[in-house]
Design a protein around this motif. Sequence first.
Motif: not given
Length: 156
Positions: A80-81, A84-85, A88, A139, A142-143
Amino acid sequence: MGRPRGFDEAMVVQMAAELFASRSYDGISIDELVAHLGVHRNSLYKTFGSKRGLYLAALRWSLEHHLAPMIEQITRAGEPERAVRSALEAPGLDLLLMATAERAPEDAEVAKEVGGAITALDHAAASSLGLDAPAAVRFTAQLLGLRLRARASNLS
């Protein structure tokens, strides 16, 4: 026989995508589009039919050239980290956010494009991160929320 087109249509669509990602559809006038894109008003209408036609072309371009590669990055992320990174840091979420909030509620064609893109994000999260459907939807939400917060922070 008409005059040859004096502009690069793909470049105009890309520039329009960037402009529509930065400001609302209703907040951009035809005059601003013409000035920003360097395209004569008649050429814009002849090529795209309307401001909406240009907007749809820009949205589809953004989904293909920004969002699809980002979805590939999410699919390869594995955790997940990292997902997301990478999401973004990639371009593409801004126009999706703008289209979701502003145009999709009143334009069925935009809603269809946005819905397909969000579903693709959900599927990428589910397959890459091993999430069930509700968790993948969370997810994605949230993203998008993180991107919205980052965008709001840059505005102040």
